[in-house]
Scaffold this motif. Structure first.
Motif, PDB file in Angstrom:
ATOM      1  N   LEU A   1       0.866  -1.165   0.000  1.00  0.00           N
ATOM      2  CA  LEU A   1       0.000   0.000   0.000  1.00  0.00           C
ATOM      3  C   LEU A   1       0.905   1.217   0.000  1.00  0.00           C
ATOM      4  N   THR A   2       0.933   1.882  -1.114  1.00  0.00           N
ATOM      5  CA  THR A   2       1.845   3.016  -1.246  1.00  0.00           C
ATOM      6  C   THR A   2       1.041   4.308  -1.333  1.00  0.00           C
ATOM      7  N   SER A   3       1.755   5.406  -1.410  1.00  0.00           N
ATOM      8  CA  SER A   3       1.084   6.697  -1.442  1.00  0.00           C
ATOM      9  C   SER A   3       0.333   6.908  -2.753  1.00  0.00           C
ATOM     10  N   HIS A   4       0.516   6.029  -3.720  1.00  0.00           N
ATOM     11  CA  HIS A   4      -0.245   6.172  -4.965  1.00  0.00           C
ATOM     12  C   HIS A   4      -1.147   4.957  -5.192  1.00  0.00           C
ATOM     13  N   GLY A   5      -1.509   4.305  -4.113  1.00  0.00           N
ATOM     14  CA  GLY A   5      -2.482   3.221  -4.251  1.00  0.00           C
ATOM     15  C   GLY A   5      -1.897   1.862  -3.950  1.00  0.00           C
ATOM     16  N   VAL A   6      -2.572   0.851  -4.456  1.00  0.00           N
ATOM     17  CA  VAL A   6      -2.137  -0.513  -4.217  1.00  0.00           C
ATOM     18  C   VAL A   6      -1.148  -0.895  -5.313  1.00  0.00           C
ATOM     19  N   ASP A   7      -0.049  -1.447  -4.898  1.00  0.00           N
ATOM     20  CA  ASP A   7       1.033  -1.751  -5.817  1.00  0.00           C
ATOM     21  C   ASP A   7       1.305  -3.249  -5.743  1.00  0.00           C
ATOM     22  N   MET A   8       1.045  -3.951  -6.840  1.00  0.00           N
ATOM     23  CA  MET A   8       1.289  -5.392  -6.816  1.00  0.00           C
ATOM     24  C   MET A   8       2.761  -5.644  -7.151  1.00  0.00           C
ATOM     25  N   VAL A   9       3.365  -6.543  -6.414  1.00  0.00           N
ATOM     26  CA  VAL A   9       4.789  -6.824  -6.589  1.00  0.00           C
ATOM     27  C   VAL A   9       4.911  -8.248  -7.107  1.00  0.00           C
ATOM     28  N   ASP A  10       5.846  -8.467  -8.012  1.00  0.00           N
ATOM     29  CA  ASP A  10       6.071  -9.837  -8.460  1.00  0.00           C
ATOM     30  C   ASP A  10       6.614 -10.631  -7.289  1.00  0.00           C
ATOM     31  N   ALA A  11       5.949 -11.676  -6.963  1.00  0.00           N
ATOM     32  CA  ALA A  11       6.384 -12.441  -5.802  1.00  0.00           C
ATOM     33  C   ALA A  11       7.585 -13.292  -6.176  1.00  0.00           C
ATOM     34  N   TYR A  12       8.455 -13.504  -5.234  1.00  0.00           N
ATOM     35  CA  TYR A  12       9.606 -14.360  -5.455  1.00  0.00           C
ATOM     36  C   TYR A  12       9.211 -15.784  -5.130  1.00  0.00           C
ATOM     37  N   VAL A  13       9.298 -16.649  -6.082  1.00  0.00           N
ATOM     38  CA  VAL A  13       8.971 -18.044  -5.812  1.00  0.00           C
ATOM     39  C   VAL A  13      10.277 -18.828  -5.848  1.00  0.00           C
ATOM     40  N   GLY A  14      10.685 -19.348  -4.743  1.00  0.00           N
ATOM     41  CA  GLY A  14      11.945 -20.062  -4.665  1.00  0.00           C
ATOM     42  C   GLY A  14      11.752 -21.458  -4.095  1.00  0.00           C
TER      43      GLY A  14
END
Lengths: 102, 568
Positions: B466-479
């Motif tokens: 949750l950033t100052s410009h809304g919801v920011d989806m991040v590429d999840a790290y799958v290891g």
């Protein structure tokens, strides 16, 4: 309840209204019963008005008439309503505060 | 409460003329209103709203349907009545002055009445007749005629007269509501339902878990189909609304149009780049996972498209939501100002579910939104059957109107699903689960799509911020160790790099060792060879010595033989 209402020098004058519905048997009976009771107990010291509610529907509101025939004792206070064809004289007299001492 | 899917033959009702009450919902569930020209009995215990129903029937008749009315009150005085309903915005005195309404208070004082002989109720007939004729009334309310039993004693005469009165009302052709107090084991205290049998409505006021809910049921409607369930109804400053729910079928119009969730990354996860229009979305998550943020992002996107949104807030005040959302770069105020967004806030404990539902239904009817947000449904507490019924109906209302609805629900950490979620999950087309994963001394938010009907959605866990410009989806790290989020993801990436270096070093080391080994072996081989050579040369020397000695020996023998040979 007033028991010994007015001084004997100035006997209470009854102001009565009898509400009837045209010339139905019940109305006729009520009028006859009322006349008889007045003659027997009020010695002419009363003012009785017979009102036909069919002719004067407004009067039903003014006097809060629900059932007919209804005799309304306007004066002396308190106000009393005697509902029915007045065939039960004792109840009528009780309502008029004229109940005879036993 | 069972749902009804009974097809209702509306043709049947054409035969029976009906008089609309103008009460939201009641006309729907009776397919048009009360039977015209017949008396309807409305019974219920004290405080159920009988008088208000009656008055609303008359006021609506006068205002909206051009039908004058008579209100004959056996309990409240005319003045009290007009004061009591003034809170609903009914100006009784004005209607009376305009000749559209007559209020007649029938006062019976038991103490001043003496009965002597036979009587009839012609007085009431005359009064009523006079009142009806004076304004040409088409609607009549008798509230509560049973009061007569108190004043005149329960007698055969009275009963016969009431029977005659109801028949007379029918002859008169007025549509009447007769109210009655609820009695033990029967609908009314004095059993007058015996005489009024065309239509019977039952009002109920029930308290469950300290929450009061008003309900209405059509017990009987002669000659007409009607909804048979109990319907919650609502009395507030805007009047009476009944919530018909039998219409909750499954014949919703279906849309293939996708509308954005307002979060880019989430749209991408949903196979169709958003939600289907008219679908229901459940957003469940732990406290602080940003449910409201997702919901407002969705609303924001809808408002930007110029669609109307209704936001039901049960936890925060609209101002609080707007302030909080400005911190994630969503400006709700402009949408409120433009009239596209409307907030409806109420504490969940303020009324029962049914009341909330009735209120929400009415708000939806009035505002006609294309997007509805309920934040959160978990705020409703109470018997699960009630919650279930309420939410099903709410979801159905939205679906039937083609409204895209988003419900947020607060889950608790130890419980997989809470009551609200369990009960609505089957109704939801899309279920987004927000959770946070605790690791390495921090919490990171992840999202996944539990289900999404009719679309090939992503099955991945995705981290979001949750950033100052809304919801920011991040590429999840799958290891190899699962999905990593936050600093763990960063750390893992660093570890990976480090491990690479280490591996390279190990290889180099092995290579060097090998070289060393080879050198050592070669050295050893050389040593052994030289030892062998030394041995060989020693053996050769010995052999030479032996040969030399042999030679010397032979020489000696030859010489000796020569010496001895002379002697033979």
């Amino acid at each position: 309840m007033d028991h010994d209402s007015a001084p004997p020098a100035n006997p209470p004058r009854y102001k009565l209204r009898l509400f009837i519905t045209g010339s139905t048997p019940r109305s006729t009976a009520a009028i006859q019963n009322m006349r008889r009771i007045c003659a027997e107990h009020l010695q002419g010291d009363y003012d009785l008005e017979v009102i036909d509610v069919y002719q004067h529907p407004d009067a039903t509101r003014d006097y809060q008439i629900v059932a007919t025939p209804t005799l309304v004792k306007v004066l002396p206070e308190p106000l009393r309503k005697i509902i029915g064809d007045l065939s039960d004289s004792e109840r009528v007299l009780a309502g008029l505060n004229l109940a005879q001492e036993p | 409460m069972g749902k009804q899917h009974r097809p209702i033959d509306t043709d049947l009702d054409l035969a029976l003329p009906k008089t609309p009450t103008g009460i939201d919902g009641l006309d729907e569930l009776t397919f048009g209103g009360l039977p015209t020209g017949r008396p309807t009995l409305m019974c219920g215990s004290a405080g159920c709203g009988k008088t208000l129903f009656g008055m609303t029937f008359l006021v609506n008749g006068a205002r909206r349907f051009g039908e004058a009315g008579v209100f004959m009150s056996f309990e409240e005085r005319a003045h009290d009545l007009s004061v009591n309903v003034a809170s609903l915005g009914y100006d009784i005195d004005a209607l009376v002055a305009d000749g559209k309404l007559v209020i007649d208070h029938v006062h019976i004082e038991r103490a001043e009445i003496e009965l002597s002989g036979e009587y009839d109720l012609e007085g009431v007939f005359v009064r009523l007749n006079h009142a009806i004729d004076s304004v040409g009334a088409k609607r009549v309310v008798l509230d509560t005629i049973e009061a007569l039993f108190g004043g005149l004693e329960d007698s055969a005469i009275l009963r016969a007269e009431l029977r005659r009165l109801f028949a007379w009302l029918k002859d008169k052709g007025v549509t009447a509501i007769i109210t009655g107090e609820r009695g033990d084991g029967q609908l009314t205290r004095y059993g007058i339902e015996e005489y009024v049998s065309d239509c019977v409505l039952l009002l109920d006021n029930r308290v469950i878990d300290q929450v009061t809910t008003r309900r209405l049921r059509v017990v009987k409607y002669r000659g007409s189909a009607h909804g048979t369930n109990e319907y919650p109804f609502l009395i507030d400053e805007e009047g009476i609304s009944v919530l018909p729910i039998t219409s909750a079928g499954l014949a919703h119009p279906i849309s293939r149009e996708a509308i954005s969730s307002g979060v880019q990354g989430l749209d991408a996860m949903l196979g169709i780049n958003g939600f289907f229009r008219g679908s229901s979305v459940l957003l469940s998550g732990l406290a602080g996972t940003g449910k409201s943020t997702f919901a407002t992002a969705f609303v924001d996107a809808a408002c930007r498209r110029g669609e109307r949104c209704l936001f039901f807030a049960f936890e925060e005040s609209p101002e609080q939501i707007m302030r909080n959302m400005s911190s994630v770069g969503i400006n709700m105020q402009t949408h409120v100002d433009s009239g596209l967004l409307q907030f409806e806030a109420a504490r969940p404990s303020l009324y029962g579910f049914e009341m909330h539902l009735a209120r929400m239904n009415r708000d939806i009817e009035r505002f006609d939104p294309s997007v509805v947000v309920v934040d959160p449904i978990s705020a409703f507490r109470g018997p699960s059957a009630e919650i279930h019924a309420t939410l099903i109906r709410l979801a159905d209302i939205c679906k039937s109107k083609g409204i895209t609805a988003m419900f947020t629900s607060l889950s608790t950490a130890n419980e997989q699903m809470n009551e609200g979620e369990r009960s609505v999950s089957s109704l939801m087309d899309t279920w987004i689960s927000l959770s946070d994963i605790e690791a390495n001394g921090e919490r990171n938010r992840v999202l996944y799509l539990l289900k999404s009907r009719g679309m090939n959605h992503s099955k991945q866990l995705r981290e979001y911020r949750l950033t100052s410009h809304g919801v920011d989806m991040v590429d999840a790290y799958v290891g190899p160790e699962g999905v990593l989020t936050g600093t763990a993801r960063v750390a893992q990436e660093a570890r990976e790099r480090e491990a690479g270096v280490v591996r390279q070093q190990a290889i180099d080391r092995r290579r060097r060792e090998l070289a060393r080994k080879r050198a050592a072996i070669e050295r050893e081989v050389a040593e052994r060879m030289s030892a062998l050579e030394a041995e060989e040369s020693e053996v050769a020397m010995m052999l030479e010595e032996d040969e030399a000695r042999e030679r010397t020996f032979i020489d000696e023998r030859v010489r000796m033989t020569q010496l001895r040979g002379d002697g033979t």
